[in-house]
Motif scaffolding. Structure first.
Motif, PDB file in Angstrom:
ATOM      1  N   GLU A   7     -68.732  73.098   6.919  1.00  0.00           N
ATOM      2  CA  GLU A   7     -67.307  73.318   6.661  1.00  0.00           C
ATOM      3  C   GLU A   7     -66.426  72.258   7.313  1.00  0.00           C
ATOM      4  O   GLU A   7     -65.202  72.328   7.225  1.00  0.00           O
ATOM      5  CB  GLU A   7     -66.916  74.713   7.151  1.00  0.00           C
ATOM      6  CG  GLU A   7     -67.643  75.834   6.401  1.00  0.00           C
ATOM      7  CD  GLU A   7     -67.352  77.217   6.943  1.00  0.00           C
ATOM      8  OE1 GLU A   7     -67.628  78.201   6.237  1.00  0.00           O
ATOM      9  OE2 GLU A   7     -66.839  77.320   8.084  1.00  0.00           O
ATOM     10  N   LEU A  27     -59.197  74.892  11.238  1.00  0.00           N
ATOM     11  CA  LEU A  27     -59.851  76.177  10.992  1.00  0.00           C
ATOM     12  C   LEU A  27     -59.137  77.278  11.770  1.00  0.00           C
ATOM     13  O   LEU A  27     -58.688  77.046  12.906  1.00  0.00           O
ATOM     14  CB  LEU A  27     -61.318  76.136  11.431  1.00  0.00           C
ATOM     15  CG  LEU A  27     -62.254  75.163  10.702  1.00  0.00           C
ATOM     16  CD1 LEU A  27     -63.609  75.111  11.393  1.00  0.00           C
ATOM     17  CD2 LEU A  27     -62.407  75.564   9.235  1.00  0.00           C
ATOM     18  N   GLY A  51     -65.435  79.930   6.922  1.00  0.00           N
ATOM     19  CA  GLY A  51     -64.213  79.138   6.986  1.00  0.00           C
ATOM     20  C   GLY A  51     -63.446  79.283   8.262  1.00  0.00           C
ATOM     21  O   GLY A  51     -62.257  78.960   8.303  1.00  0.00           O
TER      22      GLY A  51
END
Length: 406
Positions: A65, A73, A91
């Protein structure tokens, strides 16, 4: 005819052949086991670490990610050490601290220095992480079922910490050797009994008794100190007879030569067996080994440095083997001599030296067997083979006193 000199290696091998490990063991608190010898293997019932954990303060993430620097994030959870981690939400990043469990789903830790705040409960990752970075894997130190400490290991701070780390509050250790210690010589005076200015001619303070007792105690022995025995056959015989009743080893200093005032030899022979050895070492040479009943007997030379070094080379490994230890002799290292030793000796020499700031060894100027200051000044010994001279810069074998005195 003078007896032939025996090599140190041959004498030690024969001596160790007499040293059967003592029967019996005891369970002691891990706090109190420093210096003792393990009688039973320590097998780990768990993994160390018990689960994957973070090696850094930072953020637990999924590498897939974060393809580029600067990814932002949300922070989905906070994981301090000692807490239970929840699976990492897709995520997101998890705030994590050193020693805390890695949340399921995370495959890397980004250390705090490679991040910056990016608004409320968000973090910007400044460096692309590599898979597995800053994760300490479960069992990477100790795996369940592994023997982490073996019978015969001598315990020190690191070993005790490891034993505690696998949950051991008690350890089975070998029984302490019981050692009877006394010195012989009417010239010996105990410090505190006579002021220096009142010492009679020819008398000396008894230094050997102090360092031998300390060395024995450091090695885990129970010491029964008989003090100074007068230079009379009857007194020497009575002391040895009493010492043999409840001792594994009787250790004397002085009185093992063949002079008319050396009564240890006939006293031991009247009660048991005795061999006088001439060891090809310097300092040292006279050494006695025998048996009185079930007790071993060892007689060291009287000169302090000779007594000190002979103890380290012969008595110490013998006592370690009595306790079942497996590591009996020191490991020398090669270092350059920053001195010259131009006169070879027919005996194997143990020179008192000290490491210097240049990485070499300096030599104490007086190598006499009576100069105890050489042992205070030095931090090791050069093991110099018989017949060898030493030139400045030669590589020599150095044995650190820190290892021998532990």
């Amino acid at each position: 005819m003078k007896p032939a000199l025996r090599s140190l290696d041959d004498a030690l091998a024969e001596l160790l052949g007499f040293a059967a490990p003592l029967a019996g063991s005891e369970s002691v608190s891990t706090f109190e086991a420093d210096g003792r010898v393990l009688a039973r293997d320590c097998v780990s019932p768990l993994q160390i670490p018990p689960q994957d954990n973070s090696a850094m303060d930072g953020y637990a993430v999924r590498c897939g990610e974060i393809p580029d620097e600067g990814v932002v994030l949300p922070v989905s959870q906070r994981i301090p050490a000692g807490s239970e981690a929840q699976p990492l939400a897709p995520g997101s990043a998890a705030r994590i601290f050193t020693g805390a469990p890695v949340p399921p789903g995370a495959d890397a830790i980004v250390m705090q220095e490679d991040t910056e705040p990016a608004g409320d409960q968000q973090v910007r990752v400044l460096r692309v992480p590599a898979s597995g970075q800053w994760i300490r894997r479960s069992g990477e130190d100790v795996t369940r079922g592994r023997v982490v400490l073996a019978a015969g290991d001598r315990l020190g701070p690191a070993q005790l910490g490891l034993a505690a780390g696998i949950g051991l509050a008690q350890l089975d250790v070998a029984r302490r050797p019981r050692v009877a210690l006394f010195s012989t010589g009417d010239e010996l005076v105990m410090p505190g009994t006579v002021a220096p200015q009142d010492m009679r001619p020819g008398s000396i303070y008894n230094s050997n008794r102090f360092f031998l007792r300390t060395l024995l105690q450091r090695l885990g022995c129970e010491v029964n100190d008989f003090g100074v025995v007068p230079d009379r056959f009857e007194a020497t015989q009575a002391a040895i007879r009493e010492a043999a009743r409840d001792s594994d080893l009787i250790l004397t200093s002085g009185g093992v030569s063949v002079g008319e005032e050396d009564h240890v030899k006939p006293a031991v022979q009247s009660l048991g067996t005795l061999d006088l050895w001439q060891i090809a070492i310097k300092p040292g040479k006279p050494f006695a080994y025998g048996r009185v009943g079930d007790a071993h007997f060892m007689g060291l030379p009287g000169n302090p440095v000779s007594s000190f070094i002979t103890y380290l080379l012969l008595v110490r490994p013998f006592l370690l083997k009595l306790q079942g230890a497996t590591d009996l002799t020191p490991r020398p290292v090669s270092l350059p001599a920053h001195f010259a030793w131009p006169k070879a000796d027919r005996r194997r020499e143990f020179l008192r030296v000290r490491r210097n700031a240049a990485g070499g060894l300096d030599l104490f100027p007086n190598q006499s067997s009576g100069v105890l200051t050489s042992m205070v000044w030095g931090d090791g010994l050069v093991d110099n083979p018989a017949g060898r001279t030493i030139a400045h810069g030669d590589s020599v074998q150095f044995i650190g006193l820190a290892e021998l005195l532990a």
